[in-house]
Design a protein around this motif. Structure first.
Motif, mmCIF file in Angstrom:
data_model
loop_
_atom_site.group_PDB
_atom_site.id
_atom_site.type_symbol
_atom_site.label_atom_id
_atom_site.label_comp_id
_atom_site.label_asym_id
_atom_site.label_seq_id
_atom_site.Cartn_x
_atom_site.Cartn_y
_atom_site.Cartn_z
ATOM 1 N N ARG A 267 0.836 -1.213 0.000
ATOM 2 C CA ARG A 267 0.000 0.000 0.000
ATOM 3 C C ARG A 267 0.868 1.258 0.000
ATOM 4 O O ARG A 267 0.538 2.266 -0.643
ATOM 5 C CB ARG A 267 -0.938 0.014 1.204
ATOM 6 C CG ARG A 267 -2.129 -0.911 1.039
ATOM 7 C CD ARG A 267 -3.133 -0.674 2.146
ATOM 8 N NE ARG A 267 -3.800 -1.917 2.512
ATOM 9 C CZ ARG A 267 -4.476 -2.105 3.635
ATOM 10 N NH1 ARG A 267 -4.578 -1.126 4.523
ATOM 11 N NH2 ARG A 267 -5.052 -3.257 3.891
ATOM 12 N N TYR A 268 1.958 1.224 0.753
ATOM 13 C CA TYR A 268 2.876 2.372 0.741
ATOM 14 C C TYR A 268 3.448 2.579 -0.665
ATOM 15 O O TYR A 268 3.600 3.714 -1.126
ATOM 16 C CB TYR A 268 4.009 2.176 1.763
ATOM 17 C CG TYR A 268 3.627 2.624 3.157
ATOM 18 C CD1 TYR A 268 3.799 3.954 3.558
ATOM 19 C CD2 TYR A 268 3.065 1.733 4.063
ATOM 20 C CE1 TYR A 268 3.439 4.380 4.830
ATOM 21 C CE2 TYR A 268 2.702 2.141 5.345
ATOM 22 C CZ TYR A 268 2.894 3.467 5.726
ATOM 23 O OH TYR A 268 2.527 3.893 6.984
ATOM 24 N N ASP A 269 3.744 1.479 -1.341
ATOM 25 C CA ASP A 269 4.263 1.554 -2.702
ATOM 26 C C ASP A 269 3.260 2.245 -3.637
ATOM 27 O O ASP A 269 3.613 3.158 -4.395
ATOM 28 C CB ASP A 269 4.572 0.138 -3.205
ATOM 29 C CG ASP A 269 5.278 0.153 -4.549
ATOM 30 O OD1 ASP A 269 6.516 0.092 -4.563
ATOM 31 O OD2 ASP A 269 4.590 0.229 -5.589
ATOM 32 N N VAL A 270 1.992 1.830 -3.568
ATOM 33 C CA VAL A 270 0.930 2.419 -4.398
ATOM 34 C C VAL A 270 0.785 3.910 -4.097
ATOM 35 O O VAL A 270 0.740 4.753 -5.011
ATOM 36 C CB VAL A 270 -0.415 1.694 -4.161
ATOM 37 C CG1 VAL A 270 -1.574 2.485 -4.781
ATOM 38 C CG2 VAL A 270 -0.376 0.281 -4.727
ATOM 39 N N ALA A 271 0.715 4.247 -2.809
ATOM 40 C CA ALA A 271 0.487 5.637 -2.408
ATOM 41 C C ALA A 271 1.656 6.534 -2.806
ATOM 42 O O ALA A 271 1.454 7.650 -3.320
ATOM 43 C CB ALA A 271 0.255 5.712 -0.902
ATOM 44 N N LEU A 272 2.882 6.052 -2.609
ATOM 45 C CA LEU A 272 4.062 6.846 -2.967
ATOM 46 C C LEU A 272 4.146 7.093 -4.470
ATOM 47 O O LEU A 272 4.383 8.221 -4.913
ATOM 48 C CB LEU A 272 5.336 6.127 -2.495
ATOM 49 C CG LEU A 272 5.639 6.184 -0.995
ATOM 50 C CD1 LEU A 272 6.668 5.120 -0.612
ATOM 51 C CD2 LEU A 272 6.142 7.568 -0.605
ATOM 52 N N ARG A 273 3.926 6.031 -5.260
ATOM 53 C CA ARG A 273 4.041 6.166 -6.717
ATOM 54 C C ARG A 273 2.950 7.068 -7.291
ATOM 55 O O ARG A 273 3.159 7.737 -8.307
ATOM 56 C CB ARG A 273 4.007 4.787 -7.372
ATOM 57 C CG ARG A 273 5.256 3.963 -7.108
ATOM 58 C CD ARG A 273 5.227 2.609 -7.800
ATOM 59 N NE ARG A 273 6.335 1.776 -7.360
ATOM 60 C CZ ARG A 273 7.585 1.860 -7.824
ATOM 61 N NH1 ARG A 273 7.869 2.744 -8.769
ATOM 62 N NH2 ARG A 273 8.531 1.065 -7.360
ATOM 63 N N ALA A 274 1.795 7.085 -6.668
ATOM 64 C CA ALA A 274 0.718 7.967 -7.149
ATOM 65 C C ALA A 274 0.954 9.410 -6.709
ATOM 66 O O ALA A 274 0.955 10.331 -7.530
ATOM 67 C CB ALA A 274 -0.629 7.463 -6.629
ATOM 68 N N ALA A 275 1.197 9.611 -5.408
ATOM 69 C CA ALA A 275 1.272 10.968 -4.859
ATOM 70 C C ALA A 275 2.524 11.718 -5.301
ATOM 71 O O ALA A 275 2.451 12.883 -5.721
ATOM 72 C CB ALA A 275 1.201 10.916 -3.337
#
Length: 369
Positions: A267-275
């Motif tokens: 989830r951290y990976d998804v959030a970082l790559r999007a934001a």
């Protein structure tokens, strides 16, 4: 390097002895540091010089430190070792009978091993010269300073410590501000900011993306952003779409991004790559509170892998001390500055942004009256 005390800090007789020492050095074209100082350390592997009575050699790093207090130097070296902070140069100035802050600033300003300069000063001998020297350096490197002896009582203590002359704190504040020097009130602030300058690129703007696994810390970070002159970034619809696709329904896709307490590294990976890849975002704050089901070390590795690829300023805030230590260790090894609580993290981002504004400020003519 004259480490001995008993000079101008003890009174008239000591001042005469100091003047005599300076006159002898000048006669034979010698430069000296001190008296009444801890000594000098240079961690450059080609030099490895330690002419001080500090107990151990500090780690190599890109932070230069110059201090008018030798005792403070000893404490800071011990603190830095515990915090895994490295130095390029470490100088105790003492009474500044010869080499003073201008000499050291000019040297550190051109030192290729130094990215950020830290100062602890009790007095500045020549305000006009300080502005001239420091403002030239802050065009290229940040200078962060603690100016002690702010109160009348503190000024008296400084006089008996290094023989420093008392002066108006408003005048000192103006001198530092005019020079582009970032003034702080404590040693902890000094190193909070130094970490960020030493390890991260400067932000291009003040729009922050906050990623957290807890609502409360996200609110605290939001309040701190507003308090210190940063903006909570407004995500594009495309970013929100990417967040919705990769996060559970309970997550918040607005900023702060709350990825919920049981969030693992994916989830951290998804959030970082999007934001962080959103064009409306200039810098990022990644937060975590320790939960029983969470692999904190793996999350630290994800932050350390993804964040640098964005090319943006990113700081971490793994809240706590013991349970989060595996993640903190990973961040520190990979050049992501870490802060135990959101206020300190946001203050550091704000200081980076304010320095960036200083370097890009409109230049005006210097007028002499």
């Amino acid at each position: 390097v004259i480490i001995s005390a008993g000079f101008k800090e003890v009174g008239r007789e000591g001042a005469e002895l100091e003047n005599e020492t300076a006159a002898i050095a000048k006669k034979y074209s010698m430069r000296f540091i001190g008296p009444n100082c801890l000594g000098v350390i240079n961690t450059n592997p080609n030099v490895r010089l330690n002419t001080s009575f500090a107990t151990k050699m500090p780690a190599q790093g890109s932070i230069a430190f110059a201090s008018q207090s030798g005792a403070l130097c000893a404490a800071i070296l011990d603190f830095a070792r515990g915090e895994k902070i490295g130095f390029s140069k470490f100088v105790s100035m003492g009474n500044k009978a010869d080499v003073n802050e201008y000499d050291l600033l000019e040297y550190m300003g051109t030192d290729p091993q130094t990215r950020v300069i830290l100062l602890y000063v009790e007095d500045i001998i020549d305000g006009r010269k300080f502005v001239e020297v420091a403002s030239h350096i802050t065009e290229k490197k940040p200078i962060i300073a603690v100016k002690a002896g702010v109160t009348p009582e503190g000024a008296r203590a400084a006089s008996s410590h290094t023989g420093a002359l008392a002066g108006s704190d408003e005048a000192y504040d103006a001198i530092l501000r005019q020079s582009g020097v970032l003034r702080v009130e404590s040693v902890s602030e000094l190193f909070d900011y130094a970490r960020a300058f030493a390890e991260q690129p400067l932000p291009k703007g003040n729009r922050v993306a906050i990623i957290t696994n807890g609502g409360g810390p996200g609110i605290m970070a939001t309040d701190a952003c507003v308090r210190y002159g940063l903006k909570v970034a407004q995500f594009s619809e495309n970013t929100k779409k990417r967040l919705r696709a990769g996060l559970p329904k309970a997550a918040s896709v607005n900023n702060p991004v709350d990825i919920v307490g049981d969030a693992q590294a994916d989830r951290y990976d998804v959030a970082l790559r999007a934001a962080l890849w959103d064009e409306n975002v200039d810098c990022g704050l990644v937060m975590l509170t320790p939960q029983a089901m969470v692999d904190i070390k793996e999350i630290g590795e994800t932050i350390a892998t993804v964040a640098p690829k964005s090319g943006k300023t990113v700081v971490g805030c793994l809240m706590g001390l013991v349970d989060v230590s595996p993640g903190i260790e990973v961040l520190e090894k990979n050049g992501i500055p870490h802060y135990s609580f959101p206020e300190a993290a946001v203050r550091s981002l704000a200081t980076l942004y304010n320095y960036q504004r200083w370097t890009e400020r409109p230049r005006t003519e210097v007028r002499h009256f």
